[in-house]
Design an enzyme around this catalytic site. Structure first.
Site: not given
Ligand code: OMP
Length: 233
Positions: A113, A115
């Site tokens: 991921k 963010h």
């Protein structure tokens, strides 16, 4: 029967749920097996409870017999290991809250991921922690080696592996029927990393269980298969 009570209870649930089936099955290795263990069938609440209790009992009994076996985190490799690790740590706390109440679980994302909190580990950080991998079945060992790499990369210390079922089979090879003794993938991992690889059940337990039930035909086929493919360690 000499099997501990938690193993007998789990075996009975496996057969009832159809997670342990007898018949004729072609494995990933192309071996024709008289039985198959399918951990994917433990999605029902009572069965999830059964398999996670069995993981917890196996870990607790190993840590009783070897007090040097200490761990902080149960790591469940995505995707199949995720519910297993989370449910097992919950059952450990039920068994002994003072000993296991502060243990954690964690798992990897398949896609990192970029963010929010970022990274690809969800749950406890692995850095500097003693980790036990929770998995279902190891046959060739491909999936487990990926999980070991993740732990290394994240700075964790691998102290053990627990699987639901150890088929006790030698690693598949091009000359599969050569009658030569070879170790299992589990045996190789034990040796290479010097760690315990625990199993709730092994093929030997199933044979023992069937002997108690007196199912002569299944037992005969399992005995023959075990003889043919038994690993040297
Ligand atoms: P590897 O150790 O990476 O080969 O993965 C183990 C795989 O063996 C599982 O993902 C299953 O597809 C398969 N398997 C079982 O789940 N249960 C069995 O009893 C036998 C097998 C198998 O095909 O050997």
């Amino acid at each position: 029967m000499s099997l501990p009570e938690y193993k007998q209870a789990f075996l009975k649930d496996c057969v009832e749920a159809g997670a342990l089936k007898f018949g004729t099955f072609t494995l990933k290795s192309k071996r024709i097996s008289p039985y198959f263990f399918n951990a994917g069938l433990f999605h029902r609440a009572d069965l999830l409870r059964s398999i996670s209790s069995a993981y917890a009992h196996t870990l607790a009994s190993h840590s009783n017999s070897d007090p040097s076996f200490q761990f902080d985190v149960l790591f469940g490799p995505a995707y199949k290991g995720i519910p297993l690790a989370a449910a097992a740590v919950d059952k450990l706390a039920d068994l002994d809250i003072s000993k296991f109440g502060k243990k954690s679980y964690s798992f990897n994302r398949k896609e990192a991921k970029d963010h929010g909190e970022g990274g690809n580990i969800v749950g406890a950080s692995l850095k500097g922690q003693k980790i036990v991998i929770v998995d279902d079945v190891i046959t060739a060992g491909t999936a487990i080696r990926e999980a070991i790499d993740i732990i290394k990369r994240e700075g964790g210390e691998l102290v053990g592996i627990i699987v639901a079922f150890d088929r006790l089979e030698k690693t598949p090879s091009a000359t599969d029927d050569d009658g030569q003794p070879r170790p299992s993938a589990i045996g190789e991992v034990r040796k290479q990393y010097g760690i315990p690889v625990l199993a709730i059940l092994t093929l030997d337990d199933v044979v023992e269980y069937l002997r108690g039930l007196g199912s002569a035909e299944d037992l005969k086929r399992l005995d023959e298969y075990r003889e043919k493919y038994r690993a040297s360690d």
